[in-house]
Structures are given as C-alpha cells and as structure tokens.
Design an enzyme around this catalytic site. Sequence first.
Site, PDB file in Angstrom:
ATOM      1  N   CYS A   2       0.834  -1.111  -0.083  1.00  0.00           N
ATOM      2  CA  CYS A   2       0.485   0.376   0.010  1.00  0.00           C
ATOM      3  C   CYS A   2       0.933   0.983  -0.067  1.00  0.00           C
ATOM      4  CB  CYS A   2      -0.613  -0.086   1.533  1.00  0.00           C
ATOM      5  SG  CYS A   2      -1.826  -1.493   1.442  1.00  0.00           S
ATOM      6  N   ARG A  27       1.653   1.000  -6.132  1.00  0.00           N
ATOM      7  CA  ARG A  27       2.079   0.456  -5.114  1.00  0.00           C
ATOM      8  C   ARG A  27       0.474  -0.224  -4.432  1.00  0.00           C
ATOM      9  NH1 ARG A  27       6.352   0.782  -1.480  1.00  0.00           N
ATOM     10  NH2 ARG A  27       5.398  -0.375   0.451  1.00  0.00           N
ATOM     11  N   TRP A  75      -3.763  -1.584  -1.934  1.00  0.00           N
ATOM     12  CA  TRP A  75      -3.628  -3.378  -1.446  1.00  0.00           C
ATOM     13  C   TRP A  75      -3.888  -3.947  -1.147  1.00  0.00           C
ATOM     14  CZ3 TRP A  75      -1.858  -4.516  -7.323  1.00  0.00           C
ATOM     15  CH2 TRP A  75      -1.433  -5.711  -7.299  1.00  0.00           C
ATOM     16  N   ASN A  99      -0.094   0.472   6.181  1.00  0.00           N
ATOM     17  CA  ASN A  99       0.688  -0.460   5.494  1.00  0.00           C
ATOM     18  C   ASN A  99       1.357  -1.421   6.227  1.00  0.00           C
ATOM     19  OD1 ASN A  99       1.633  -1.439   2.866  1.00  0.00           O
ATOM     20  ND2 ASN A  99       3.847   0.048   3.473  1.00  0.00           N
ATOM     21  N   GLY A 100       0.658  -3.214   5.657  1.00  0.00           N
ATOM     22  CA  GLY A 100       1.446  -4.850   6.277  1.00  0.00           C
ATOM     23  C   GLY A 100       0.371  -5.191   6.814  1.00  0.00           C
ATOM     24  N   GLU A 470      12.350 -21.613 -15.503  1.00  0.00           N
ATOM     25  CA  GLU A 470      12.363 -21.112 -14.752  1.00  0.00           C
ATOM     26  C   GLU A 470      13.163 -19.560 -14.760  1.00  0.00           C
ATOM     27  OE1 GLU A 470      10.050 -18.755 -15.397  1.00  0.00           O
ATOM     28  OE2 GLU A 470      10.347 -16.710 -14.065  1.00  0.00           O
ATOM     29  N   LYS A 474      14.332 -16.809 -17.718  1.00  0.00           N
ATOM     30  CA  LYS A 474      15.025 -15.496 -17.407  1.00  0.00           C
ATOM     31  C   LYS A 474      16.115 -14.998 -17.964  1.00  0.00           C
ATOM     32  CE  LYS A 474      11.961 -14.436 -15.397  1.00  0.00           C
ATOM     33  NZ  LYS A 474      10.674 -14.663 -14.826  1.00  0.00           N
ATOM     34  N   GLU A 477      14.969 -14.804 -21.778  1.00  0.00           N
ATOM     35  CA  GLU A 477      14.059 -13.490 -22.621  1.00  0.00           C
ATOM     36  C   GLU A 477      14.484 -12.061 -21.909  1.00  0.00           C
ATOM     37  OE1 GLU A 477      10.491 -12.827 -19.753  1.00  0.00           O
ATOM     38  OE2 GLU A 477      11.038 -13.724 -18.002  1.00  0.00           O
ATOM     39  N   HIS A 493      20.139 -38.655 -22.857  1.00  0.00           N
ATOM     40  CA  HIS A 493      18.785 -38.933 -23.101  1.00  0.00           C
ATOM     41  C   HIS A 493      18.715 -38.737 -24.385  1.00  0.00           C
ATOM     42  CE1 HIS A 493      17.625 -42.178 -20.666  1.00  0.00           C
ATOM     43  NE2 HIS A 493      17.449 -42.145 -19.694  1.00  0.00           N
ATOM     44  N   LYS A 591       4.000  -6.739 -21.404  1.00  0.00           N
ATOM     45  CA  LYS A 591       3.911  -7.766 -19.542  1.00  0.00           C
ATOM     46  C   LYS A 591       2.402  -8.136 -19.508  1.00  0.00           C
ATOM     47  CE  LYS A 591       4.373  -7.403 -15.605  1.00  0.00           C
ATOM     48  NZ  LYS A 591       5.436  -8.300 -14.961  1.00  0.00           N
TER      49      LYS A 591
HETATM   50  C1  F6R Z   1       7.864 -14.342 -17.963  1.00  0.00           C
HETATM   51  C2  F6R Z   1       5.928 -14.246 -17.660  1.00  0.00           C
HETATM   52  C3  F6R Z   1       5.653 -14.334 -18.380  1.00  0.00           C
HETATM   53  C4  F6R Z   1       4.575 -14.756 -17.617  1.00  0.00           C
HETATM   54  C5  F6R Z   1       2.876 -14.923 -18.867  1.00  0.00           C
HETATM   55  C6  F6R Z   1       2.022 -15.714 -18.300  1.00  0.00           C
HETATM   56  O1  F6R Z   1       8.777 -13.431 -17.322  1.00  0.00           O
HETATM   57  O2  F6R Z   1       6.179 -13.274 -16.964  1.00  0.00           O
HETATM   58  O3  F6R Z   1       6.093 -15.559 -19.300  1.00  0.00           O
HETATM   59  O4  F6R Z   1       4.615 -15.478 -16.291  1.00  0.00           O
HETATM   60  O5  F6R Z   1       3.145 -14.557 -20.182  1.00  0.00           O
HETATM   61  O6  F6R Z   1       1.666 -14.349 -17.084  1.00  0.00           O
HETATM   62  P1  F6R Z   1       0.683 -13.989 -16.099  1.00  0.00           P
HETATM   63  O7  F6R Z   1       1.314 -14.724 -15.042  1.00  0.00           O
HETATM   64  O8  F6R Z   1       0.451 -12.201 -16.044  1.00  0.00           O
HETATM   65  O9  F6R Z   1      -0.872 -15.032 -17.017  1.00  0.00           O
END
Ligand code: F6R
Length: 596
Positions: A2, A27, A75, A99-100, A470, A474, A477, A493, A591
């Site tokens: 928050c 936030r 939030w 906040n918290g 993962e 990371k 990408e 294999h 995003k």
């Molecule tokens: C990678 C990344 C993506 C998301 C994917 C799902 O760093 O951010 O692979 O995890 O596009 O997105 P959400 O979680 O918003 O459904």
Amino acid sequence: MCGIIGYIGERQAPDILIDGLQKLEYRGYDSAGIAVFDHNSIKVIKTEGKVSALAKKKAAADLQEVHCGIGHTRWATHGEPSDINAHPHSVGRVTLVHNGIIENYAELGERYHPSPLSRTDTEIAAAVINACYHGDAVSAIFEAVNMFHGAYALCIMFEDQPDTVYAIRKSSPLIVAVGENETFLASDIPAILSHTKDYYLPEKGELAILTKQGVRFVGATGESIEKELKTADWDESAARKNGYDHYMLKEIFEQPAVIEQTILRYKNDFTIFENEDFDFEVKGNIHIVACGSAYHAGLMGKYAIEKLARVPVLVHIASEFRYDNPILHKDDLVIAISQSGETADTLAAVRLAKEHNVRTLGIVNVRGSSLSRLADHTLYTLAGPEIAVATTKAYLCQVCLLQLLAVRMAGKGLTMQEYKDMMVAFEALPAQIEQALSFCDDAKALAEKFKNAEHIFFMGRGQDSCLAMEASLKLKEISYIHSEAYAAGELKHGTISLITENTPIISIMTDRNRLPKTASNLKETGARGALITAVTYSDVRADAYTDEQISIPVMNEMTAPLIAAVKLQLLAYYVALSKGCDIDQPRNLAKSVTVE
Ligand code: F6R
C-alpha cells in the site's frame, strides 16, 4: 503493498496528499483515502477505486485552510476493496492509515473491538491504540504496537491533538521528509521528491512525531533519538524506480517485503478473503493451468501439494489445455495462476473448467482483473504492481503462496513437527531473501563469464528442474542468449551431444537426496568440457566436479529453491545488463498477453 503519505505545513494539505498518492499509486490502487484536520476535527474522505476517484470526492468536499493530514492508496490484504475497507480508519479518538499486515488482528479484535465496521486489520489497530490512549500518545502507541505481530507502517492522528502526526514502522517502508516549515511522511521518496530531497529513515521502535516545525524521534520510554538526515540525489525517472537502474532490479529487491506480506497474510489464515466458503479438501485431482513463469510456479506448486497434501496434481500449459480434451471430474479443482489475471489462454482454460462444472481457484496478483472475476474463488499474491516485463517478485509470491496452500490443504495430514518445520521455514524466508540480494557483486562478475555464450543449459532434479525452467526463461528472455532447461537425468538421452568445450551448465541442487545423482550427471558433462556452475548449499563441497559454486544457506529443502531463484534472477539481470539489453522491455514481449 500500500502507499501512505502524510503532510503538515503551511500549504493546502489535501492537494499535497492527493499528489503524493498519485505518485504512490504503483504500490496499490484498489481504494484510496485521506484524513485531515479541518477546524480542529478530523474529516475522512475515502473511496473504492483509484486516486482520481478520491480527487473528485475531495474536490466536492470543499476543504479550506487545511494544513495537516494523512493519506493512503490500498492494495487490499484483509477485506475486499470497498469504501468501508478503504483507509483511513477511525476508532474513538484515533484515525490512522496502515501498510502491512497485523497477523494477530483477529484475537486483538475480539478483545478490543468485537464489532468492527470494516473487515480490515487496520481498524483493529486503530481500536487497540485508542484503548491504550489516555492523553499520552507516545505511550499509547508503544503499548499498542507491542501487541502487534506482523509488519506495519502506521501514520496516526489523535482527535485531540490537531496538527500533529505520529508514525511508526516495523518491516514496512516509511520515510519522514522535511522542508521549510513543513514535514512529510511517505512510503517512498518519489512521493515527496517534488517538495524536498531531505529525509530520515525511521527504524523499528523509533516513533516519529511530526509537526509543522519539524520532526523528532523518540524511543519506547520517550527518550529522544538523534537521526541522520539523508539527501536524495535522484531525478524523476530514477525516483520512479526508487533509485534502481531498472524496474526489474527494483522488483527483485522488493522480494523480501512482498514475500513477508504474502506469508503473513496466509500463514495461519486462508479463510477471510473471497474464500470463506472454500473447501480445501479436494477429493479428485487438482489441475493447474498457467502460462510462462506462472506455469513454472505451478510446477513448483505441484511438487509442494503432492508432497504435503498427497493430492494428485496435473500442471497444464494453459494454451494447450482446452485443445487437449482434458479429463475433468466434478470433484476436481482447477487452479489458474496469473500475475496479470488477463492472460487470454489462462482465462479460456478457466472458462472450459466452468463449463465442466469444476471448481476454479484463481491465484492472481492484479485485483479486479478478469481472472479474479471469472474464477469461483481468488487468492491474491501480494507482490504489488509489477512493471518489468520479466516477472520476478510475482513469480516468487506465486510459488510461496502455493507452498502455503499445500500446508493448508495438508491440514491434519501433517504431523505437528512437520507443520512447525514449514512455519519456521516460511518465517525465515524474508531474511534469507534479503541476504541473497547481497549476491549482486558476485552476479556481476559471473555475468562477464556468461555474456558471450551462445547457449546455456540449466538442469536440476525434482523441484530444481522446475526452477531450472524458470531460470532458463529469465535468462533468455532478457539477455537473448539461447538457453534450455532439463531434468538432469534427461541430458544423456539426447542433449549431451550439444555439450562441447566450454558450454556453460548451471545446475541447481537443493534436493539433498538426489544430489549424488545430479553430481554424476555433472561429471558426465564435465568430461565433455562443460563449464559447470552449481547452485547449492554452502555445506556441499561441489568443487571436485564444478567450476563455480553459487552458495545458498543450509535451510529447509522446500523453500531453498526460492533463494536459488533470487540469485539466478540477479545473474540473468547482470548478464542482460552487460550485453546492453533493454531489460525492462525485452524485444517482442508484452507484460500482459491478452491474445490467444
Ligand atoms: C516471463 C513472464 C511470462 C508470464 C506469462 C503469464 O518473465 O512474465 O512468462 O509469466 O506471460 O503471464 P500472467 O502471469 O500475467 O498470466
């Protein structure tokens, strides 16, 4: 997360509060409110929705000559976003923003405030302080916060003390800033940077008392505390990123706080939110549907739920789910994981589950998003808004929440000792993550070794193979280095044919039982010239078969991959940085993926 703000001075407080809240809106933005001293009484204006909605309400309220107040953008953690749950909250002579999370608010509520108006822990905090208040604010606040378990940053006004604001924190962020005949409170510096650059950082147990003339800090017995005045040297863009070069790094560094929030919120209590009638017993199968990193979090969740709750879990890539003609039974549960809550494929998977009359649970970061509205029940990760395209803090919160959910689902299936071990592990996590962040310099140095690689392989067994996926995503990408992840035993294999002199391999080894097997796999790659980095416990001597070791503390094996994840996020970040990549907005990515 928050955002909180406070102002006392000669200017119109409501304008400064609203302006500060707009800057803090990143936030949290599901509701907002302010409380101001207006002719010696406290007036509260609050609303569900964004700060712009609050600004309209404030304009209609016709406040004149108001020079002191506090504000909040929310939030939600306890209680849904609504006018009534929005901060500030008032009980008796006390009005405050928070906040918290006050973890023990339910028991405090029973004692001090059995009939609250809202469903928030904050209203209970106000009631406790009010009950302790007999004219001496300092002792009332200390007496009350001594009863609070959890995390808080509180800004408090007393009806009979106009033009004074008190502030105290534990874990949650708070700064106190000073200008010419004015003082400010804020969750972070960007909110006040247009007014002053001079600020103090209060520590736990230091109460700030703000008046127009300035601020003084006192300890629990009323003793004065001298504090160093700091000066922010950021421009606007640096301020938005809280001084970090990229949102991704800022978000990596927010992880101790957001993980702590998520743990405090769900450790003992899954019942309050939108899940009051949620039955945690699953008689059939659990299906997890998600995309990208959220899918990887789901794989970690499968491991935790199957290990602790012994319920079978199938993890599906959401874009495949509905074309696979999945076998769904009415006793099953579909868990959809999504940071944005807007991912088209994940939403489509949930719609399919609903058509089959299967219960659906969303694990979502963005409040009010499509998934939170579509799923029958929602659990919110408390990561706060995530701006960088590559997810870090939301992923970590998803994994942590799934592990907490696994403990809840296991219920009495766990022995008291097993339950206690998990609780101890969760409680230790925020500090362990904080410590992992000191890996930056080492990550920078290691990045130099990796930056010219054409391919990097990640491997691990069990949970570590899920984290390998993962970590590989990371890295690729944001740095554009081709990378693949394998369950360690799979390499021979087929993929081992790609291992030649100096091919980098990063092996994650947090599963002690499988460690000797992974070590054998590493030796096989070492014999072909691979450059091996092992991410493993500090007490594991891997130097006989590795070139580098990234150490994590000796800790619980279920939560250990979260610490490994943080270190590998930092490594990915510094590799991308050394290559000059556009870290926050990697090419071709968005995003939120709202197309199928
Ligand atoms: C990678 C990344 C993506 C998301 C994917 C799902 O760093 O951010 O692979 O995890 O596009 O997105 P959400 O979680 O918003 O459904």
